[in-house]
Design an enzyme around this catalytic site. Sequence first.
Site, PDB file in Angstrom:
ATOM      1  N   TYR A  49      10.539  -7.939  14.221  1.00 44.98           N
ATOM      2  CA  TYR A  49      10.650  -8.586  12.908  1.00 44.98           C
ATOM      3  C   TYR A  49      12.051  -8.397  12.337  1.00 44.98           C
ATOM      4  O   TYR A  49      12.683  -9.348  11.851  1.00 44.98           O
ATOM      5  CB  TYR A  49       9.597  -8.013  11.949  1.00 44.98           C
ATOM      6  CG  TYR A  49       9.697  -8.571  10.543  1.00 44.98           C
ATOM      7  CD1 TYR A  49       9.198  -9.834  10.241  1.00 44.98           C
ATOM      8  CD2 TYR A  49      10.307  -7.842   9.513  1.00 44.98           C
ATOM      9  CE1 TYR A  49       9.300 -10.357   8.959  1.00 44.98           C
ATOM     10  CE2 TYR A  49      10.409  -8.361   8.237  1.00 44.98           C
ATOM     11  CZ  TYR A  49       9.908  -9.619   7.958  1.00 44.98           C
ATOM     12  OH  TYR A  49      10.010 -10.140   6.702  1.00 44.98           O
ATOM     13  N   GLY A  64       7.545 -23.065   4.761  1.00 49.90           N
ATOM     14  CA  GLY A  64       6.541 -22.045   4.434  1.00 49.90           C
ATOM     15  C   GLY A  64       6.154 -22.099   2.970  1.00 49.90           C
ATOM     16  O   GLY A  64       6.032 -21.068   2.308  1.00 49.90           O
ATOM     17  N   ALA A  65       5.935 -23.327   2.474  1.00 47.80           N
ATOM     18  CA  ALA A  65       5.711 -23.511   1.028  1.00 47.80           C
ATOM     19  C   ALA A  65       4.243 -23.511   0.638  1.00 47.80           C
ATOM     20  O   ALA A  65       3.908 -23.832  -0.500  1.00 47.80           O
ATOM     21  CB  ALA A  65       6.364 -24.818   0.573  1.00 47.80           C
ATOM     22  N   ILE A  96       5.903 -16.546  -1.539  1.00 47.00           N
ATOM     23  CA  ILE A  96       7.187 -16.853  -2.180  1.00 47.00           C
ATOM     24  C   ILE A  96       7.531 -18.332  -2.024  1.00 47.00           C
ATOM     25  O   ILE A  96       8.060 -18.955  -2.936  1.00 47.00           O
ATOM     26  CB  ILE A  96       8.287 -15.947  -1.606  1.00 47.00           C
ATOM     27  CG1 ILE A  96       8.078 -14.505  -2.100  1.00 47.00           C
ATOM     28  CG2 ILE A  96       9.683 -16.437  -2.015  1.00 47.00           C
ATOM     29  CD1 ILE A  96       8.960 -13.476  -1.430  1.00 47.00           C
ATOM     30  N   GLY A  97       7.194 -18.920  -0.866  1.00 42.79           N
ATOM     31  CA  GLY A  97       7.496 -20.336  -0.654  1.00 42.79           C
ATOM     32  C   GLY A  97       6.771 -21.227  -1.638  1.00 42.79           C
ATOM     33  O   GLY A  97       7.357 -22.158  -2.208  1.00 42.79           O
ATOM     34  N   SER A 109      15.633 -10.354   4.618  1.00 43.02           N
ATOM     35  CA  SER A 109      14.947  -9.097   4.321  1.00 43.02           C
ATOM     36  C   SER A 109      15.925  -7.937   4.395  1.00 43.02           C
ATOM     37  O   SER A 109      16.839  -7.934   5.228  1.00 43.02           O
ATOM     38  CB  SER A 109      13.831  -8.888   5.350  1.00 43.02           C
ATOM     39  OG  SER A 109      13.430  -7.538   5.397  1.00 43.02           O
TER      40      SER A 109
END
Length: 269
Positions: free
Chosen positions: A172, A15-16, A20-21, A147
């Site tokens: 989630y 997830g870059a 944040i990634g 999280s």
Amino acid sequence: MPTSDLSSRTVLVTGATSGIGFETARRLAERGATVLVHGRTAEEAQAATDKLIAAAGLDGAQLCGFTADFTRLEEVEAMARRVVNEHPRLDVLVNNAATAAPERHTVTADGNEIAFQVNFLAHYLLTCLLEPALTTDPGGRVVNVSSSLHRTASIQWSDPQRARRYSRLAAYAQSQLALTVFAADPRVTAVSVHPGICDTGLMPLYANSGESAAEGAAHVVRLCDPATEIVNGAYYDRDQRVEPAPAATEERTVKRLNKLADQLVGHSV
């Protein structure tokens, strides 16, 4: 805080391509690491590496794009094979990719609730398949971006796909609890971290405002640094090590989750 040179290290960030990634990939590359930039599509991964080279003035040789849509487990397997072939030594895996569970119950082609698959099962499978490449040397580690919402969760063992009673927030939170539990898996050295409430696509799940993605990424990068000593299964809230939800360190829960995950991803380890 002193920062060490990471030029001998290879790090895969899932997830870059945004949030944040992306900021984690940028900070790691700025400190010399070779960064494997994962994106959902080849176009997204290429755009992210181009942006990193342009915006941060990074050497393109340090960056390598990888592609897998985490809603399709066969793509995760294909990416893992490519990583092991091209980078037989991987120092750090950052399991960061995440999706906010949709309003309506949604199932992937693999038959899993989408948030549970993207946020946990795909990372579980990827980590298991990358085990041959993940170094066992001191400093080698997996960093799960989790999280604080994992504390509100329970894993619905009889209905992990939440087909009977679906709530977006509960789905989630379950995926984040599973990712946090997975950090205690004895097969790999891993930690999980809540990077704070940051201004990313997931922010509406938490609040109306948050810190920048770069501030969240700083907490992730600190845990990637071999100079930061870690304990397997530890959980961090930003830069503080704190106790996770009790379930996250129960040996019975870890074993039960592994068994469930192995069944759901069709992988036996």
